[in-house]
Structures are given as structure tokens and as C-alpha cells.
Design a protein around this motif. Structure first.
Motif, short mmCIF file in Angstrom:
data_model
loop_
_atom_site.label_atom_id
_atom_site.label_comp_id
_atom_site.label_asym_id
_atom_site.label_seq_id
_atom_site.Cartn_x
_atom_site.Cartn_y
_atom_site.Cartn_z
N ILE A 235 5.23 -2.71 3.61
CA ILE A 235 5.37 -4.15 3.41
C ILE A 235 5.45 -4.46 1.91
O ILE A 235 4.80 -3.82 1.08
CB ILE A 235 4.18 -4.92 4.05
N GLU A 236 6.28 -5.44 1.57
CA GLU A 236 6.40 -5.94 0.21
C GLU A 236 6.65 -7.44 0.29
O GLU A 236 7.47 -7.91 1.10
CB GLU A 236 7.54 -5.26 -0.54
N ILE A 237 5.94 -8.20 -0.53
CA ILE A 237 6.06 -9.67 -0.51
C ILE A 237 6.11 -10.18 -1.95
O ILE A 237 5.35 -9.73 -2.81
CB ILE A 237 4.89 -10.33 0.24
N ALA A 238 6.99 -11.12 -2.23
CA ALA A 238 7.01 -11.84 -3.50
C ALA A 238 7.08 -13.32 -3.16
O ALA A 238 7.81 -13.72 -2.24
CB ALA A 238 8.20 -11.41 -4.35
N MET A 239 6.34 -14.15 -3.90
CA MET A 239 6.34 -15.58 -3.59
C MET A 239 6.11 -16.41 -4.85
O MET A 239 5.52 -15.95 -5.82
CB MET A 239 5.29 -15.93 -2.53
N ILE A 240 6.62 -17.62 -4.79
CA ILE A 240 6.50 -18.57 -5.89
C ILE A 240 6.61 -19.99 -5.32
O ILE A 240 7.25 -20.19 -4.28
CB ILE A 240 7.60 -18.34 -6.97
N HIS A 241 5.99 -20.96 -5.97
CA HIS A 241 6.23 -22.36 -5.66
C HIS A 241 6.98 -22.99 -6.83
O HIS A 241 6.68 -22.69 -7.99
CB HIS A 241 4.92 -23.12 -5.42
N GLY A 242 7.96 -23.83 -6.51
CA GLY A 242 8.75 -24.48 -7.55
C GLY A 242 8.78 -25.98 -7.37
O GLY A 242 7.81 -26.59 -6.88
N ASN A 243 9.90 -26.59 -7.72
CA ASN A 243 10.06 -28.04 -7.57
C ASN A 243 11.19 -28.39 -6.59
O ASN A 243 11.58 -29.55 -6.49
CB ASN A 243 10.36 -28.68 -8.93
N HIS A 244 11.72 -27.37 -5.92
CA HIS A 244 12.83 -27.62 -4.99
C HIS A 244 12.31 -28.21 -3.68
O HIS A 244 11.09 -28.21 -3.42
CB HIS A 244 13.58 -26.32 -4.72
N VAL A 253 14.11 -6.43 7.21
CA VAL A 253 13.47 -5.39 8.02
C VAL A 253 14.25 -4.10 7.84
O VAL A 253 15.46 -4.05 8.12
CB VAL A 253 13.45 -5.78 9.52
N ASN A 254 13.59 -3.07 7.34
CA ASN A 254 14.24 -1.77 7.10
C ASN A 254 15.51 -1.93 6.26
O ASN A 254 16.51 -1.25 6.49
CB ASN A 254 14.56 -1.07 8.42
N GLY A 255 15.48 -2.87 5.32
CA GLY A 255 16.64 -3.08 4.46
C GLY A 255 17.67 -4.04 5.01
O GLY A 255 18.62 -4.39 4.33
N GLN A 256 17.50 -4.49 6.25
CA GLN A 256 18.43 -5.42 6.88
C GLN A 256 18.02 -6.85 6.55
O GLN A 256 16.87 -7.24 6.76
CB GLN A 256 18.43 -5.22 8.39
N SER A 298 9.65 -8.14 2.96
CA SER A 298 10.32 -6.93 3.44
C SER A 298 9.33 -6.09 4.24
O SER A 298 8.22 -5.83 3.80
CB SER A 298 10.86 -6.11 2.26
N LEU A 299 9.78 -5.67 5.43
CA LEU A 299 8.95 -4.87 6.32
C LEU A 299 9.67 -3.59 6.70
O LEU A 299 10.90 -3.59 6.83
CB LEU A 299 8.65 -5.69 7.60
N ARG A 300 8.92 -2.51 6.87
CA ARG A 300 9.46 -1.26 7.39
C ARG A 300 8.84 -1.02 8.76
O ARG A 300 7.63 -0.92 8.89
CB ARG A 300 9.13 -0.09 6.46
N VAL A 301 9.68 -1.01 9.78
CA VAL A 301 9.21 -0.90 11.15
C VAL A 301 9.93 0.25 11.84
O VAL A 301 11.16 0.34 11.77
CB VAL A 301 9.48 -2.21 11.94
N GLN A 302 9.18 1.11 12.52
CA GLN A 302 9.83 2.17 13.29
C GLN A 302 10.34 1.59 14.60
O GLN A 302 9.64 0.85 15.28
CB GLN A 302 8.85 3.32 13.57
N ASP A 303 11.59 1.92 14.93
CA ASP A 303 12.24 1.43 16.16
C ASP A 303 12.21 -0.10 16.26
O ASP A 303 11.70 -0.67 17.23
CB ASP A 303 11.57 2.03 17.41
N PRO A 304 12.75 -0.81 15.26
CA PRO A 304 12.74 -2.27 15.32
C PRO A 304 13.61 -2.79 16.46
O PRO A 304 14.63 -2.18 16.81
CB PRO A 304 13.32 -2.69 13.97
N SER A 316 10.94 -7.75 17.29
CA SER A 316 9.79 -6.86 17.49
C SER A 316 8.48 -7.64 17.40
O SER A 316 8.33 -8.53 16.57
CB SER A 316 9.78 -5.75 16.44
N ILE A 317 7.54 -7.23 18.26
CA ILE A 317 6.22 -7.86 18.24
C ILE A 317 5.19 -6.92 17.60
O ILE A 317 4.26 -7.36 16.95
CB ILE A 317 5.78 -8.24 19.67
N THR A 318 5.40 -5.61 17.78
CA THR A 318 4.42 -4.65 17.27
C THR A 318 5.03 -3.73 16.22
O THR A 318 6.24 -3.55 16.14
CB THR A 318 3.87 -3.78 18.42
N MET A 319 4.14 -3.14 15.40
CA MET A 319 4.52 -2.15 14.40
C MET A 319 4.45 -0.77 15.07
O MET A 319 3.54 0.02 14.84
CB MET A 319 3.58 -2.20 13.20
N ALA A 320 5.40 -0.48 15.97
CA ALA A 320 5.39 0.80 16.70
C ALA A 320 5.41 1.93 15.68
O ALA A 320 6.00 1.80 14.59
CB ALA A 320 6.60 0.88 17.62
#
Length: 614
Positions: A235-244, A253-256, A298-304, A316-320
Motif C-alpha cells: 500500500i502507498e498513499i499520498a494526500m493533500i488538502h488545497g483550495n479546489h 491496483v497493481n499498477g492499473q 495504490s494497492l497491491r492485491v493478489q488475484d484482484p 475485490s473485497i479481500t486481500m487474498a
């Protein structure tokens, strides 16, 4: 007369026939390349996904991509397809390395189907595998093997090279638009820090992943605090608050790039709200916490599991195979990592709180105005006065026709009248503006409710709260090809970019191209969209042919208009440049630099130079 149903009616299709007869099952919609999710981009993605999977398995740090308006060439430097299985991997369903979880973990490319679909839907397809000093090639035409030479020695570096030309029998009048490819390739770079992609000689490379993505996609000077960048296993997350305005998400998911979100986005929105409430020990309204957020997940999931072959929404509901739910996995990650970050960075925590409280004040101030505006919208009898609606809508959730749904935004009775009479009432709607819209640059969202035109337009599109319930897949600006028409077009663009930029980011906004000339003789009529097409028509029909110059949409009869908004409709997509934040774009076109804007309008018109040649 009753039709008999016997054994003779049962037919078995081979893999090529099935893909070509039902391409939508494999690549979603077809399209001509004007939309970022059109089939020709899905074909390129299927090949690129396999290259990315090689990189993720630790093989090859460079991918070379060369694309013209028609041909695609992709070369990776991975292990190369095993030479004895080259033909099978691109031309035999249910054959590929992705079925062996030991060779590929958490992949998104589907060597079992994707490459075969590209092969079957290409007028020319060539696969070349280089492996340990040997190479194997094979050439196909619409999935049929045409050339299968034996293995030969080579001194080239290991890897796979795919060349294909999408079949013009399937993809009508298509062309690859560089801006759509640019966005696609930058996403690959952000999600695979350290990978280098060379696209027609241009380098795509990221060192900090999703941090770089948000830095490029948002207005840095409007950030309310430094970008929060959190990384963990899978898992990777980036976040920010702006004025938009609104919420801005980039989910993968897996680069998709899952443009329609899915379970991972729902988990993030829920997990963020709970973590923030717990940290500040206050029961904030969800809208106040998420207002003006920009985030990449971004998430990496086996068999998404995706909701369609084009993989735009995660189901997908679970992180198989562990069985942990995605909701719990993302929620736990945020509760631990975001909470720790806010405790360690008090200034960031204070700035985030200030942004949330500002959103709360603005929401409460707007409550009364929104209520009155919504009452006015109902009284305006929307479906009769402003909007000539169609029968199918994008938010119907079922049926392929919903992806064809289009609303034309017009100005003036004559233009809207012609389109209304010519349209397909099943999938095409018309919204009529009265006069020039207000220039809403730098204005607050309060103006959307106080201005009748804007309020009715947002109700017609059903985007007041979120674009997830958008009623039309294609929002098309249809204005005259003159100075006034160009100005009106810019004003409408400003409205969407200022208040609903996600509509543009997700590829829903277009400009309708209508012909400038009609050239005809007694036997044939040709409609021309530019001077070059007019000259070709004159060469074909003769210099004495009758030439008509269309100066406005109202001059085109309904019978003629049906040709321009049917199967051969020309739409020019409105694309947000990846290198330029929205605020910079708006400031250039709609700010105080009036001479620059006038120059832009004049330079982009086809009026004067074309009239001079009539």
C-alpha cells in the motif's frame, strides 16, 4: 413465420472469431481514440501491463514505447517469453505465465487473455522474444498466424518486443492522442519508482512515486500543508488538502489506474474520516473532512477482481490469500500511519484542522442558498424548459447504451433546435443556454446556486454532490465556430474546470466539431471540417462545385445535422495537461490577461483564413 431452433443453429467460435465478434467483452468500448478509455488505449495497456509485471518481478528497468497515430511498438528488457511458447502466449487462450503464481505475484497484465485480444483486434501483430542469445518471431493478421520462422541467434539484450496496428475494421477513424498516452505513461512511472519509460524519445521517470504524482497534478502554492506520503507493504498513499472544489482521487491496483474507484477508494474515504475524527476527538461531518482533498492510493492485491475486463473499478473485497478485507486493511493502515504522522507533525495537524473548520463554515453558509436554489430548479420545470432529455442515462448502471449517452450544451434557439430535431432521443440530450454564461473564474461555488443557468446545468448533469451519479457519459460543448462561439466555449470550460474539474479529468468533456463547408455537385455532397478537406472535395467533385460556408450551427438543417452527431461524430476531447495545474490554465485563459485570451481565440478560429479561400 416461426424460426426453427435445431442443432444447425448451434455454432462454436474459435478464439479469434469470439474476440472480434464481441470485442466489448475484452476491451470495453471501441471508440476512435478521443476518450482515454477507448479501446485502442486498452490494447496498448495490455501490452504495457505485461512489461510492468516483468519489472515488478525484478527484470528490466527500461521500457521503450513508440506510437504514431496508428502503429504501436513496445519493447521491454525483461526475461523474454520462453521461446517454445511464443506463439501460444499470444494466440492460444488460457495459456500464459500469469496462471503460475510463483512466476508472477500481484500482476495486472493478463497474458491469458489481454495479449490475445490485442492480436485478434489488430490488422498486423508481431511478437519477438529475445532470450539468452536467441530470438523467436511470429507475425499475425487479425489473429491468424502468417509467419512462424524458426529460432535464430542474436546479440540483443533479453526482452520482448510487440508491434501492432489496431484493425481499422474494428476501430473506425481512430488515432492515438499524445496527451492521453502521456497521462497513461506518467501513471506507470509514478507507480513504479525507478522504472524508466521512453515514449517516442521522451523520458518518464519518478523517484518518489505518488508524492511526485500529487506534486505534478496539484497547485503546490495552494497546498494547505506539505504532502503527506505514507508507504507500507502492498500500500502507498499520498494526500493533500488545497483550495479546489470537490474531491480529487487517483486510485490504482497493481499498477492499473482504476478511474472509477472501487472498494479501495471506499475504504480510504471511510478510513480517513474515522482516523481524523479519532485524532481530533470530534465528530466532523464527512463532507468537511474530504472537501478539497487530493489523494493518490495504490494497492497491491493478489488475484484482484475487477468489475469489467477493462479493470477501471476494483470489485475485490479481500486481500487474498490472507483473507483480510480491503476495508480493514486500508483502515488499519491509516489509523496507525496517518495518526502517527499527525502526532509527529503538529503544524500539519493544525493546518489540516483549519482546512476542515473552513469547509464546515462554508457548508453552513451555503445551506440556505442551496435550499432556495434547489427549490427554484424544481419550479423551473427543468425537463421542459432547459433540457431536452434522452431515455437512457449513464447512472442507469446497466446496459451498454449508457456509455453512448451524450448531452449537447448549446447557446441560442436555432442551434439547439437543429440538434434537438436531429438527435437520437434514446441516448442524446440537449441543454440550451440563454446568452453568454457568466465568467466564474475566481468566484466561489456560491455563484453556482445564485446563477440560474449554472444551477440548472449542474442539476441536469446530476453532479451537485458527486460526479459518480453523472447522467451522461459525454458532455459536449456545441457552439458556433466564430468569435462569440469561442468565447462562450471558454466560459463553459471555465465553469467545469473551476467547480467540477473531475468531470474533465475523467474524460467526460468534449468539443463538438461541425463542418465549415459543404461542397456538392448534382451527384454527391461532401462535408468538410477544414481547408484541406475542402480542397480534396473540390478535386474530387470538380472546381465548379457549389460551396457553402457554415457560419453558425443554426444554418445547418436538422437533416444535415444528423450526419454530424451520429456514428461519424467528431469530438475533440478537453484534456487537462499533466504538466500544468488547473489554476494555471484558468489564469491564462480567463484571468486579467485579456490580450492573451483574445489572441488565443483568434488564433484558434478557422473563420477568416477559410473564408478568404472560398
Amino acid at each position: 413465420m416461426e424460426v426453427k431452433y435445431t442443432e444447425e443453429n448451434i455454432r462454436s467460435l474459435d478464439w479469434r472469431e469470439h474476440i472480434r465478434m464481441r470485442p466489448g467483452m475484452y476491451i470495453g468500448k471501441l471508440g476512435n481514440g478521443s476518450a482515454p478509455d477507448d479501446g485502442i488505449y486498452v490494447l496498448a495497456k495490455e501490452i504495457l501491463d505485461n512489461c510492468i509485471d516483468e519489472y515488478l518481478m525484478g527484470h528490466g528497468k527500461k521500457i521503450e514505447v513508440n506510437i504514431t497515430e496508428e502503429k504501436v511498438i513496445v519493447r521491454d528488457y525483461g526475461r523474454g517469453i520462453p521461446l517454445g511458447k511464443v506463439v501460444d502466449c499470444v494466440a492460444k487462450i488460457n495459456t500464459g505465465g500469469k496462471y503460475d503464481s510463483k512466476a508472477f505475484q500481484k500482476s495486472v497484465g493478463l497474458n491469458g487473455v489481454g495479449t490475445k485480444a490485442v492480436n485478434a483486434l489488430s490488422s498486423y501483430f508481431c511478437v519477438r522474444s529475445i532470450r539468452d542469445g536467441k530470438e523467436k518471431c511470429a507475425e499475425f493478421q487479425r489473429g491468424k498466424l502468417m509467419s512462424d520462422p524458426p529460432v535464430t541467434p542474436t546479440e540483443e539484450t533479453n526482452g520482448t518486443k510487440i508491434t501492432f496496428i489496431p484493425d481499422s475494421q474494428i476501430f473506425k477513424n481512430y488515432r492515438y492522442i499524445p496527451e492521453h498516452l502521456d497521462g497513461l505513461l506518467w501513471n506507470y512511472a509514478y507507480l513504479n519508482a525507478g522504472l524508466t519509460i521512453l515514449f517516442n524519445g521522451q523520458k518518464y521517470h519518478s523517484k518518489r512515486g505518488l508524492f511526485d504524482l500529487l506534486s505534478k497534478k496539484t497547485e503546490v502554492e495552494n497546498h494547505r500543508y506539505p504532502i503527506i506520503h505514507l508507504q507500507g507493504t502492498d500500500i502507498e498513499i499520498a494526500m493533500i488538502h488545497g483550495n479546489h472544489y470537490g474531491e480529487q482521487y487517483y486510485t490504482f491496483v497493481n499498477g492499473q489506474y482504476t478511474t472509477q474507484g472501487g472498494t479501495h477508494l471506499s475504504a480510504f474515504r471511510e478510513g480517513l474520516l474515522k482516523t481524523v475524527r479519532d485524532f481530533y476527538k470530534k465528530d466532523f461531518d464527512a463532507a468537511d473532512v474530504r472537501q478539497s482533498i487530493a489523494a493518490a492510493i495504490s494497492l497491491r492485491v493478489q488475484d484482484p477482481v475487477f468489475e469489467s475486463q477493462t479493470k477501471t473499478k476494483l470489485g475485490s473485497i479481500t486481500m487474498a490469500p490472507k483473507g483480510t478485507s480491503i476495508r480493514v486493511f486500508v483502515g488499519d493502515f491509516l489509523r496507525k500511519n496517518l495518526d502517527n504522522y499527525l502526532h509527529k507533525n503538529k503544524e500539519v495537524a493544525d493546518r489540516l484542522l483549519k482546512r476542515i473548520l473552513q469547509s464546515e463554515r462554508e457548508r453552513k453558509e451555503m445551506a440556505g442558498i442551496r435550499k432556495l436554489a434547489n427549490q427554484r430548479a424544481k419550479k423551473a420545470n427543468l425537463h421542459n424548459k432547459k433540457l431536452r432529455d434522452c431515455k437512457v442515462h449513464l447512472n442507469d448502471k446497466r446496459g451498454d447504451k449508457r456509455y453512448e449517452t451524450t448531452v449537447f450544451i448549446t447557446e441560442g434557439d436555432s442551434a439547439s433546435g437543429s440538434i434537438t430535431k436531429a438527435r437520437d432521443i434514446q441516448t442524446q440530450a440537449v441543454f440550451s443556454l440563454r446568452g453568454k454564461p457568466l465568467n466564474c473564474y475566481k468566484l466561489t461555488k456560491k455563484i453556482v446556486y445564485e446563477n440560474e443557468e449554472f444551477n440548472l446545468l449542474q442539476h441536469a448533469l446530476n453532479i451537485e454532490e458527486t460526479i459518480e451519479d453523472l447522467r451522461y457519459n459525454n458532455v459536449v460543448i456545441a457552439t458556433d465556430a466564430d468569435v462569440d462561439g469561442m468565447h462562450i466555449r471558454l466560459l463553459i470550460l471555465t465553469f467545469f474546470l473551476q467547480f467540477f474539474p473531475e468531470l474533465v479529468r475523467n474524460g467526460h468533456l468534449y468539443i463538438l466539431q461541425t463542418p465549415l463547408f459543404r461542397v456538392r455537385n448534382k451527384k454527391e455532397t461532401i462535408y468538410c471540417y477544414n481547408q484541406t478537406e475542402k480542397n480534396k472535395a473540390l478535386s474530387k467533385l470538380g472546381k465548379t462545385s457549389e460551396i457553402t460556408r457554415f457560419k453558425g450551427l443554426g444554418e445547418i438543417s436538422p437533416n444535415e445535422f444528423s450526419h454530424f452527431i451520429g456514428d461519424d461524430m467528431r469530438l475533440e476531447p478537453v484534456i487537462i495537461n499533466n504538466n500544468t495545474p488547473v489554476d494555471h490554465t484558468l489564469d491564462y485563459y480567463m484571468g486579467k490577461n485579456t490580450p492573451q485570451r483574445q489572441r488565443f481565440i483568434i488564433d484558434n478560429l478557422k473563420v477568416e483564413k477559410d473564408v478568404a479561400h472560398v
